[in-house]
Design an enzyme around this catalytic site. Structure first.
Site, PDB file in Angstrom:
ATOM      1  N   ASP A 167       0.754  -1.054  -0.174  1.00 24.78           N
ATOM      2  CA  ASP A 167       0.299   0.493   0.162  1.00 24.78           C
ATOM      3  C   ASP A 167       0.548   1.173   0.168  1.00 24.78           C
ATOM      4  O   ASP A 167       0.518   2.254  -1.002  1.00 24.78           O
ATOM      5  CB  ASP A 167      -1.368   0.342   1.748  1.00 24.78           C
ATOM      6  CG  ASP A 167      -0.804  -0.866   2.506  1.00 24.78           C
ATOM      7  OD1 ASP A 167       0.213  -1.196   2.605  1.00 24.78           O
ATOM      8  OD2 ASP A 167      -0.979  -0.446   3.433  1.00 24.78           O
ATOM      9  N   ASP A 223       1.756  -6.910 -10.916  1.00 18.93           N
ATOM     10  CA  ASP A 223       0.407  -6.964 -11.950  1.00 18.93           C
ATOM     11  C   ASP A 223      -0.171  -5.052 -11.786  1.00 18.93           C
ATOM     12  O   ASP A 223      -0.132  -4.817 -12.565  1.00 18.93           O
ATOM     13  CB  ASP A 223      -0.891  -7.787 -11.847  1.00 18.93           C
ATOM     14  CG  ASP A 223      -1.522  -7.777 -12.456  1.00 18.93           C
ATOM     15  OD1 ASP A 223      -1.413  -6.956 -13.763  1.00 18.93           O
ATOM     16  OD2 ASP A 223      -2.784  -8.332 -13.725  1.00 18.93           O
TER      17      ASP A 223
END
Ligand code: NAD
Length: 360
Positions: free
Chosen positions: A225, A249
């Site tokens: 994050d 990804d």
């Protein structure tokens, strides 16, 4: 000694952009006597139309025998309605990746200073950006078992996946990343979620163990994050980033967008011996296919990566990359990177300009 390059044009803009990369490869092949032998095969939707399946045996065999593979892109709306997922164009790519064991995905996010305005971020935040994201490609939550979708006894539906890596899988992608960092700015940031997920506690442990073999590389760790925040706040703090399949990804797409020009970004997927498949980060762009306006530079830069990582021709790669920089200096732009005062060129004009710059 000759080196076999398998070219897979694919669908949509694939054949248009690959034709330009072929011109560039054939030019550098002659100039530097590289001994490249290029051949072509079908994959994706084009293969479905011709043979009924997205990865024909002949293509897979040619891919196994090749020293490197250059791919355009696959997919398009005409194949999306098939209810059988095995007969979708993307299965062609996934098949090559898994059959060839292409576990290491290298995605550079480079912003040429000439294109700094193309980013949605302020030019001083992104100008000169040069990050390499190393993503594990054949493991993690996208492949972990058990996985499924079911209805529980109480009638409530649930979906589930398994996020799993063993230490060998982590070590081999870690090595790819440490080696890449060693050849670049000698900084590696490993991204995980070790405060929540046990699998990434192991990830962090293995990265720390590997670090002992690469004392010249500075290793740091970041939660995913925070990495997402830092990528948009101050992306130039990163040199090489290594992470698992799912985090990679997402972060690699975010990093690609920092540059604002998806038509400029190459990628590589490598096996343990550095044999690889090289392709632009973008898809088959059916919305502009057949119009001769697609940007071929991501594919041309993918061909340069192929020369560097799989074909042991780093100098040829350098020459192609500087030829690309030269055409940008000449103010030539395809539509996706067009801005005021620049000259708009077609896909083939851009390819020709790179070939001409190589000859200078
Ligand atoms: P996309 O990357 O094909 O296109 C997104 C947008 O970027 C479009 O507006 C397109 O016109 C533009 N664009 C992409 N490449 C460009 C280029 N070289 N020059 C100029 N503009 C360019 O993504 P999408 O629209 O989400 O997907 C289209 C098809 O591609 C789908 O079938 C998808 O499954 C497939 N796809 C394939 C790959 C691959 O082959 N590796 C990757 C992603 C998507």
């Amino acid at each position: 000694m000759s080196k076999k390059v398998l070219v897979l044009p694919g669908d949509g803009i694939g054949p248009e952009i690959v034709a330009e990369a072929r011109k560039v490869l054939e030019t550098i092949n002659l100039q530097m006597s590289l001994g490249l032998e290029l051949s072509e095969a079908l994959v994706g939707g084009a293969a479905i139309d011709a043979t009924g399946i997205p990865l024909p045996e002949a293509t897979l065999n040619a891919a196994k025998q090749a020293d490197a593979i250059l791919l355009g892109a696959v997919g398009g709306p005409q194949w999306d309605s098939n209810p059988d997922f095995q007969i979708r164009p993307e299965k062609g790519l996934l098949g090559i990746r898994s059959q060839l064991g292409l576990f290491g995905n290298l995605r550079p996010a480079i912003l040429y200073p000439q294109l700094a305005h193309a980013s949605t971020l302020k030019p001083d935040v992104v100008s000169g950006l040069d990050i390499l994201i190393v993503r594990e490609l054949t493991g993690g939550i996208y492949f972990g078992q058990p996985r499924g979708y079911r209805t529980k006894e109480n009638g409530v539906r649930e979906g589930f996946n398994t996020y799993v890596y063993d230490e060998n899988e982590i070590r081999r992608i870690g090595r790819v990343a440490f080696e890449a960092a060693r050849a670049r700015g000698k900084k590696l940031c490993s991204v995980d979620k070790a405060n929540v997920l046990e699998v990434t506690v192991l990830w962090r442990e293995v990265m720390n163990e590997l670090h002992a073999e690469y004392p010249d590389v500075e290793l740091s760790h970041m939660y995913v994050d925070n990495a997402a925040m830092q990528l948009v706040r101050a992306p130039k703090q990163f040199d090489v980033v290594v992470t698992g399949n799912m985090f990679g990804d997402i972060l690699s797409d975010a990093a690609a967008m920092l540059t604002g020009s998806i038509g400029m970004l190459p990628s590589a997927s490598l096996d343990v011996d550095n044999k690889g498949m090289y392709e632009p980060c973008h898809g088959s762009a059916p919305d502009i296919a057949g119009q001769g306006i697609a940007n071929p530079l991501a594919t041309i830069l993918s061909a340069a990566m192929m020369l560097r990582y799989s074909l042991n021709a780093g100098e040829a790669a350098d020459r192609i990359e500087s030829a690309v920089s030269k055409v940008l200096d000449q103010n030539l732009r395809t539509s996706d990177i067009m801005s005021e005062g620049m000259r708009r060129v077609s896909t083939s004009e851009m390819g020709d300009a790179v070939v001409a710059a190589l000859a200078e």
